[in-house]
Write a protein that holds these residues in place. Structure first.
Motif, PDB file in Angstrom:
ATOM      1  N   MET A   1     -26.068  82.489 146.572  1.00  0.00           N
ATOM      2  CA  MET A   1     -26.981  82.117 145.500  1.00  0.00           C
ATOM      3  C   MET A   1     -27.441  83.389 144.779  1.00  0.00           C
ATOM      4  O   MET A   1     -27.899  84.330 145.409  1.00  0.00           O
ATOM      5  CB  MET A   1     -28.164  81.366 146.083  1.00  0.00           C
ATOM      6  N   SER A   2     -27.309  83.369 143.469  1.00  0.00           N
ATOM      7  CA  SER A   2     -27.688  84.530 142.670  1.00  0.00           C
ATOM      8  C   SER A   2     -29.175  84.513 142.364  1.00  0.00           C
ATOM      9  O   SER A   2     -29.798  83.457 142.269  1.00  0.00           O
ATOM     10  CB  SER A   2     -26.923  84.533 141.352  1.00  0.00           C
ATOM     11  N   ARG A   3     -29.683  85.691 142.207  1.00  0.00           N
ATOM     12  CA  ARG A   3     -31.072  85.841 141.758  1.00  0.00           C
ATOM     13  C   ARG A   3     -31.063  86.062 140.256  1.00  0.00           C
ATOM     14  O   ARG A   3     -30.079  86.514 139.678  1.00  0.00           O
ATOM     15  CB  ARG A   3     -31.720  87.039 142.441  1.00  0.00           C
ATOM     16  N   TRP A   4     -32.181  85.761 139.639  1.00  0.00           N
ATOM     17  CA  TRP A   4     -32.297  85.934 138.196  1.00  0.00           C
ATOM     18  C   TRP A   4     -31.959  87.368 137.808  1.00  0.00           C
ATOM     19  O   TRP A   4     -31.249  87.607 136.834  1.00  0.00           O
ATOM     20  CB  TRP A   4     -33.708  85.563 137.753  1.00  0.00           C
ATOM     21  N   ASN A  11     -25.652  85.364 130.688  1.00  0.00           N
ATOM     22  CA  ASN A  11     -25.947  84.197 131.517  1.00  0.00           C
ATOM     23  C   ASN A  11     -27.424  83.827 131.467  1.00  0.00           C
ATOM     24  O   ASN A  11     -27.770  82.647 131.447  1.00  0.00           O
ATOM     25  CB  ASN A  11     -25.503  84.431 132.962  1.00  0.00           C
ATOM     26  N   LYS A  12     -28.287  84.819 131.434  1.00  0.00           N
ATOM     27  CA  LYS A  12     -29.725  84.541 131.295  1.00  0.00           C
ATOM     28  C   LYS A  12     -30.008  83.826 129.979  1.00  0.00           C
ATOM     29  O   LYS A  12     -30.776  82.873 129.930  1.00  0.00           O
ATOM     30  CB  LYS A  12     -30.529  85.836 131.359  1.00  0.00           C
ATOM     31  N   SER A  13     -29.339  84.282 128.925  1.00  0.00           N
ATOM     32  CA  SER A  13     -29.525  83.663 127.613  1.00  0.00           C
ATOM     33  C   SER A  13     -29.013  82.224 127.597  1.00  0.00           C
ATOM     34  O   SER A  13     -29.666  81.333 127.030  1.00  0.00           O
ATOM     35  CB  SER A  13     -28.792  84.496 126.556  1.00  0.00           C
ATOM     36  N   LEU A  14     -27.868  81.982 128.223  1.00  0.00           N
ATOM     37  CA  LEU A  14     -27.323  80.621 128.291  1.00  0.00           C
ATOM     38  C   LEU A  14     -28.247  79.682 129.056  1.00  0.00           C
ATOM     39  O   LEU A  14     -28.471  78.541 128.645  1.00  0.00           O
ATOM     40  CB  LEU A  14     -25.941  80.634 128.937  1.00  0.00           C
ATOM     41  N   ILE A  15     -28.792  80.166 130.153  1.00  0.00           N
ATOM     42  CA  ILE A  15     -29.703  79.340 130.949  1.00  0.00           C
ATOM     43  C   ILE A  15     -30.978  79.044 130.165  1.00  0.00           C
ATOM     44  O   ILE A  15     -31.441  77.896 130.122  1.00  0.00           O
ATOM     45  CB  ILE A  15     -30.019  80.028 132.294  1.00  0.00           C
ATOM     46  N   ALA A  16     -31.537  80.055 129.522  1.00  0.00           N
ATOM     47  CA  ALA A  16     -32.765  79.856 128.747  1.00  0.00           C
ATOM     48  C   ALA A  16     -32.531  78.910 127.573  1.00  0.00           C
ATOM     49  O   ALA A  16     -33.351  78.017 127.311  1.00  0.00           O
ATOM     50  CB  ALA A  16     -33.292  81.196 128.250  1.00  0.00           C
ATOM     51  N   THR A  17     -31.418  79.062 126.881  1.00  0.00           N
ATOM     52  CA  THR A  17     -31.097  78.183 125.757  1.00  0.00           C
ATOM     53  C   THR A  17     -30.910  76.744 126.224  1.00  0.00           C
ATOM     54  O   THR A  17     -31.405  75.805 125.592  1.00  0.00           O
ATOM     55  CB  THR A  17     -29.832  78.682 125.033  1.00  0.00           C
ATOM     56  N   SER A  18     -30.220  76.564 127.334  1.00  0.00           N
ATOM     57  CA  SER A  18     -30.020  75.217 127.892  1.00  0.00           C
ATOM     58  C   SER A  18     -31.352  74.569 128.254  1.00  0.00           C
ATOM     59  O   SER A  18     -31.546  73.373 128.020  1.00  0.00           O
ATOM     60  CB  SER A  18     -29.129  75.278 129.134  1.00  0.00           C
ATOM     61  N   ALA A  19     -32.252  75.339 128.814  1.00  0.00           N
ATOM     62  CA  ALA A  19     -33.566  74.803 129.188  1.00  0.00           C
ATOM     63  C   ALA A  19     -34.348  74.372 127.956  1.00  0.00           C
ATOM     64  O   ALA A  19     -34.982  73.309 127.949  1.00  0.00           O
ATOM     65  CB  ALA A  19     -34.348  75.844 129.985  1.00  0.00           C
ATOM     66  N   VAL A  20     -34.300  75.170 126.905  1.00  0.00           N
ATOM     67  CA  VAL A  20     -35.021  74.826 125.665  1.00  0.00           C
ATOM     68  C   VAL A  20     -34.425  73.570 125.039  1.00  0.00           C
ATOM     69  O   VAL A  20     -35.163  72.662 124.622  1.00  0.00           O
ATOM     70  CB  VAL A  20     -35.003  76.015 124.675  1.00  0.00           C
ATOM     71  N   VAL A  21     -33.099  73.485 124.983  1.00  0.00           N
ATOM     72  CA  VAL A  21     -32.446  72.299 124.409  1.00  0.00           C
ATOM     73  C   VAL A  21     -32.818  71.056 125.220  1.00  0.00           C
ATOM     74  O   VAL A  21     -33.136  70.006 124.657  1.00  0.00           O
ATOM     75  CB  VAL A  21     -30.915  72.490 124.354  1.00  0.00           C
TER      76      VAL A  21
END
Length: 76
Positions: A1-4, A11-21
């Protein structure tokens, strides 16, 4: 398991964008659900509200409601 901190900036940007959407889709679906009469919704409103709120699936539940859960009225 990866840490932030181990994730790449991309990858951080993709995760943040997905959360906002996902949050925007949930907000739109819940606002529509709250303002729509029960006879214009396929199934019980409470079930859709629970599904849209608690099912975590990258916007799948809100999109399902918006595309399939609503009946089209002649006035809209």
């Amino acid at each position: 398991m990866s840490r932030w901190s181990d994730l790449s900036p991309r990858n951080k940007s993709l995760i943040a964008t997905s959360a906002v959407v996902d949050l925007v889709l949930k907000a739109v679906a819940l606002k529509d659900l709250a303002g729509r009469p029960s006879d214009e919704i396929r199934g019980p409103k409470w079930a859709w509200a629970l599904g849209v709120t608690f099912v975590n699936g990258m916007g799948i539940a809100p999109l399902t409601y918006l595309l399939l859960g609503r009946r089209r009225s002649e006035n809209r």
